[in-house]
Design a protein around this motif. Structure first.
Motif, PDB file in Angstrom:
ATOM      1  N   ILE A 118     -10.486 -10.583   1.599  1.00 39.16           N
ATOM      2  CA  ILE A 118      -9.796  -9.639   0.743  1.00 39.16           C
ATOM      3  C   ILE A 118     -10.787  -8.632   0.185  1.00 39.16           C
ATOM      4  CG2 ILE A 118      -8.541  -9.441  -1.442  1.00 39.16           C
ATOM      5  CD1 ILE A 118      -7.291 -12.137  -0.805  1.00 39.16           C
ATOM      6  N   GLU A 119     -10.443  -7.369   0.307  1.00 40.46           N
ATOM      7  CA  GLU A 119     -11.253  -6.291  -0.255  1.00 40.46           C
ATOM      8  C   GLU A 119     -10.576  -5.848  -1.544  1.00 40.46           C
ATOM      9  OE1 GLU A 119     -13.925  -4.024  -1.324  1.00 40.46           O
ATOM     10  OE2 GLU A 119     -14.287  -4.898   0.646  1.00 40.46           O
ATOM     11  N   ILE A 120     -11.216  -6.122  -2.672  1.00 38.41           N
ATOM     12  CA  ILE A 120     -10.573  -5.789  -3.943  1.00 38.41           C
ATOM     13  C   ILE A 120     -11.094  -4.491  -4.547  1.00 38.41           C
ATOM     14  CG2 ILE A 120      -9.992  -8.172  -4.492  1.00 38.41           C
ATOM     15  CD1 ILE A 120     -12.344  -8.097  -6.505  1.00 38.41           C
ATOM     16  N   ALA A 121     -12.137  -3.908  -3.979  1.00 42.42           N
ATOM     17  CA  ALA A 121     -12.704  -2.681  -4.536  1.00 42.42           C
ATOM     18  C   ALA A 121     -11.747  -1.499  -4.369  1.00 42.42           C
ATOM     19  CB  ALA A 121     -14.040  -2.371  -3.889  1.00 42.42           C
ATOM     20  N   ASP A 122     -11.038  -1.442  -3.255  1.00 41.00           N
ATOM     21  CA  ASP A 122     -10.097  -0.363  -2.985  1.00 41.00           C
ATOM     22  C   ASP A 122      -8.743  -0.731  -3.573  1.00 41.00           C
ATOM     23  OD1 ASP A 122      -7.893   0.641  -0.712  1.00 41.00           O
ATOM     24  OD2 ASP A 122      -9.390   2.150  -1.306  1.00 41.00           O
ATOM     25  N   GLU A 123      -8.190   0.137  -4.410  1.00 46.10           N
ATOM     26  CA  GLU A 123      -6.932  -0.177  -5.097  1.00 46.10           C
ATOM     27  C   GLU A 123      -5.781  -0.434  -4.130  1.00 46.10           C
ATOM     28  OE1 GLU A 123      -3.985   1.571  -8.583  1.00 46.10           O
ATOM     29  OE2 GLU A 123      -5.626   2.803  -7.851  1.00 46.10           O
ATOM     30  N   GLN A 124      -5.706   0.336  -3.068  1.00 51.02           N
ATOM     31  CA  GLN A 124      -4.629   0.160  -2.097  1.00 51.02           C
ATOM     32  C   GLN A 124      -4.727  -1.205  -1.408  1.00 51.02           C
ATOM     33  OE1 GLN A 124      -4.524   3.330   0.786  1.00 51.02           O
ATOM     34  NE2 GLN A 124      -2.300   3.431   0.678  1.00 51.02           N
ATOM     35  N   ASP A 125      -5.927  -1.588  -1.014  1.00 51.48           N
ATOM     36  CA  ASP A 125      -6.132  -2.909  -0.411  1.00 51.48           C
ATOM     37  C   ASP A 125      -5.827  -4.018  -1.408  1.00 51.48           C
ATOM     38  OD1 ASP A 125      -6.853  -1.852   2.011  1.00 51.48           O
ATOM     39  OD2 ASP A 125      -9.008  -2.206   1.757  1.00 51.48           O
ATOM     40  N   ARG A 126      -6.302  -3.830  -2.627  1.00 45.77           N
ATOM     41  CA  ARG A 126      -6.073  -4.841  -3.658  1.00 45.77           C
ATOM     42  C   ARG A 126      -4.576  -5.040  -3.892  1.00 45.77           C
ATOM     43  NH1 ARG A 126      -9.178  -2.817  -7.295  1.00 45.77           N
ATOM     44  NH2 ARG A 126      -7.618  -1.623  -8.411  1.00 45.77           N
ATOM     45  N   ASN A 127      -3.821  -3.943  -3.931  1.00 46.96           N
ATOM     46  CA  ASN A 127      -2.372  -4.044  -4.131  1.00 46.96           C
ATOM     47  C   ASN A 127      -1.695  -4.743  -2.956  1.00 46.96           C
ATOM     48  OD1 ASN A 127      -2.564  -2.799  -6.608  1.00 46.96           O
ATOM     49  ND2 ASN A 127      -2.101  -0.771  -5.808  1.00 46.96           N
ATOM     50  N   TYR A 128      -2.169  -4.467  -1.736  1.00 53.52           N
ATOM     51  CA  TYR A 128      -1.619  -5.130  -0.549  1.00 53.52           C
ATOM     52  C   TYR A 128      -1.814  -6.642  -0.645  1.00 53.52           C
ATOM     53  CZ  TYR A 128      -1.491  -7.066   4.141  1.00 53.52           C
ATOM     54  OH  TYR A 128      -1.240  -7.870   5.228  1.00 53.52           O
ATOM     55  N   TRP A 129      -3.053  -7.065  -0.916  1.00 53.93           N
ATOM     56  CA  TRP A 129      -3.359  -8.494  -0.971  1.00 53.93           C
ATOM     57  C   TRP A 129      -2.670  -9.159  -2.161  1.00 53.93           C
ATOM     58  CZ3 TRP A 129      -4.893 -10.809   3.143  1.00 53.93           C
ATOM     59  CH2 TRP A 129      -5.670 -10.136   4.076  1.00 53.93           C
ATOM     60  N   ALA A 130      -2.602  -8.459  -3.281  1.00 57.12           N
ATOM     61  CA  ALA A 130      -1.931  -9.014  -4.457  1.00 57.12           C
ATOM     62  C   ALA A 130      -0.461  -9.264  -4.154  1.00 57.12           C
ATOM     63  CB  ALA A 130      -2.089  -8.067  -5.642  1.00 57.12           C
ATOM     64  N   ALA A 131       0.182  -8.294  -3.497  1.00 55.08           N
ATOM     65  CA  ALA A 131       1.595  -8.470  -3.131  1.00 55.08           C
ATOM     66  C   ALA A 131       1.749  -9.615  -2.143  1.00 55.08           C
ATOM     67  CB  ALA A 131       2.139  -7.171  -2.538  1.00 55.08           C
ATOM     68  N   ARG A 132       0.837  -9.723  -1.202  1.00 53.65           N
ATOM     69  CA  ARG A 132       0.905 -10.799  -0.209  1.00 53.65           C
ATOM     70  C   ARG A 132       0.758 -12.172  -0.865  1.00 53.65           C
ATOM     71  NH1 ARG A 132      -2.687 -11.137   5.335  1.00 53.65           N
ATOM     72  NH2 ARG A 132      -1.849 -13.130   5.987  1.00 53.65           N
ATOM     73  N   LEU A 133      -0.035 -12.234  -1.935  1.00 50.56           N
ATOM     74  CA  LEU A 133      -0.244 -13.498  -2.638  1.00 50.56           C
ATOM     75  C   LEU A 133       0.739 -13.702  -3.792  1.00 50.56           C
ATOM     76  CD1 LEU A 133      -4.132 -13.458  -2.657  1.00 50.56           C
ATOM     77  CD2 LEU A 133      -2.702 -15.178  -1.533  1.00 50.56           C
ATOM     78  N   GLY A 134       1.516 -12.684  -4.116  1.00 49.15           N
ATOM     79  CA  GLY A 134       2.500 -12.806  -5.186  1.00 49.15           C
ATOM     80  C   GLY A 134       1.905 -12.757  -6.576  1.00 49.15           C
ATOM     81  N   VAL A 135       0.827 -11.992  -6.745  1.00 46.20           N
ATOM     82  CA  VAL A 135       0.190 -11.856  -8.055  1.00 46.20           C
ATOM     83  C   VAL A 135      -0.064 -10.371  -8.325  1.00 46.20           C
ATOM     84  CG1 VAL A 135      -0.926 -14.122  -7.993  1.00 46.20           C
ATOM     85  CG2 VAL A 135      -2.134 -12.145  -7.081  1.00 46.20           C
ATOM     86  N   THR A 136      -0.504 -10.069  -9.519  1.00 49.14           N
ATOM     87  CA  THR A 136      -0.874  -8.691  -9.843  1.00 49.14           C
ATOM     88  C   THR A 136      -2.283  -8.402  -9.339  1.00 49.14           C
ATOM     89  OG1 THR A 136      -1.874  -9.249 -11.969  1.00 49.14           O
ATOM     90  CG2 THR A 136       0.514  -8.776 -11.972  1.00 49.14           C
ATOM     91  N   GLY A 137      -2.616  -7.130  -9.279  1.00 45.96           N
ATOM     92  CA  GLY A 137      -3.967  -6.738  -8.880  1.00 45.96           C
ATOM     93  C   GLY A 137      -5.012  -7.265  -9.839  1.00 45.96           C
ATOM     94  N   GLU A 138      -4.694  -7.254 -11.125  1.00 46.66           N
ATOM     95  CA  GLU A 138      -5.635  -7.765 -12.134  1.00 46.66           C
ATOM     96  C   GLU A 138      -5.836  -9.272 -11.993  1.00 46.66           C
ATOM     97  OE1 GLU A 138      -7.599  -6.068 -14.301  1.00 46.66           O
ATOM     98  OE2 GLU A 138      -6.852  -4.372 -13.146  1.00 46.66           O
ATOM     99  N   LYS A 139      -4.755  -9.982 -11.724  1.00 44.36           N
ATOM    100  CA  LYS A 139      -4.853 -11.430 -11.517  1.00 44.36           C
ATOM    101  C   LYS A 139      -5.715 -11.722 -10.295  1.00 44.36           C
ATOM    102  CE  LYS A 139      -3.718 -15.802 -11.832  1.00 44.36           C
ATOM    103  NZ  LYS A 139      -4.175 -16.665 -12.919  1.00 44.36           N
ATOM    104  N   LEU A 140      -5.529 -10.947  -9.237  1.00 40.15           N
ATOM    105  CA  LEU A 140      -6.323 -11.126  -8.024  1.00 40.15           C
ATOM    106  C   LEU A 140      -7.805 -10.924  -8.316  1.00 40.15           C
ATOM    107  CD1 LEU A 140      -6.504 -11.597  -4.979  1.00 40.15           C
ATOM    108  CD2 LEU A 140      -6.050  -9.161  -4.665  1.00 40.15           C
ATOM    109  N   LYS A 141      -8.132  -9.886  -9.062  1.00 40.67           N
ATOM    110  CA  LYS A 141      -9.540  -9.644  -9.408  1.00 40.67           C
ATOM    111  C   LYS A 141     -10.112 -10.799 -10.225  1.00 40.67           C
ATOM    112  CE  LYS A 141      -9.415  -5.548 -11.339  1.00 40.67           C
ATOM    113  NZ  LYS A 141      -9.764  -4.209 -11.850  1.00 40.67           N
ATOM    114  N   SER A 142      -9.333 -11.318 -11.154  1.00 40.65           N
ATOM    115  CA  SER A 142      -9.846 -12.403 -11.998  1.00 40.65           C
ATOM    116  C   SER A 142     -10.031 -13.697 -11.208  1.00 40.65           C
ATOM    117  CB  SER A 142      -8.953 -12.631 -13.219  1.00 40.65           C
ATOM    118  OG  SER A 142      -7.724 -13.179 -12.849  1.00 40.65           O
TER     119      SER A 142
END
Length: 73
Positions: free
Chosen positions: A15-39
């Motif tokens: 997972i690439e979390i530095a790019d907002e678009q990628d982070r949003n994709y992975w967050a949606a795939r995991l069912g969490v928010t972007g902030e939750k994914l980063k944490s």
């Protein structure tokens, strides 16, 4: 045996979390928010999809009411 070999050769997803678009994709795939994914990435120090998914599943189980009743006995 063939199944084990194939699963060991499976491509790992990172997972690439530095790019907002990628982070949003992975967050949606995991069912969490972007902030939750980063944490979660910061907490477990891994960006491998399968590890993050397992961690989030365990976190969800631990927050469930049945688990909480069991843990508090």
């Amino acid at each position: 045996m063939e199944y084990q070999i194939n699963s060991m050769n499976a491509r790992k997803e990172f997972i690439e979390i530095a790019d907002e678009q990628d982070r949003n994709y992975w967050a949606a795939r995991l069912g969490v928010t972007g902030e939750k994914l980063k944490s979660v990435v910061k907490a477990i120090q891994s960006m491998e999809f399968s590890i993050l998914k397992e961690y989030l599943m365990m976190e969800k189980i631990k927050s469930g009411s049945t688990y909480q009743r069991f843990a508090n006995q």
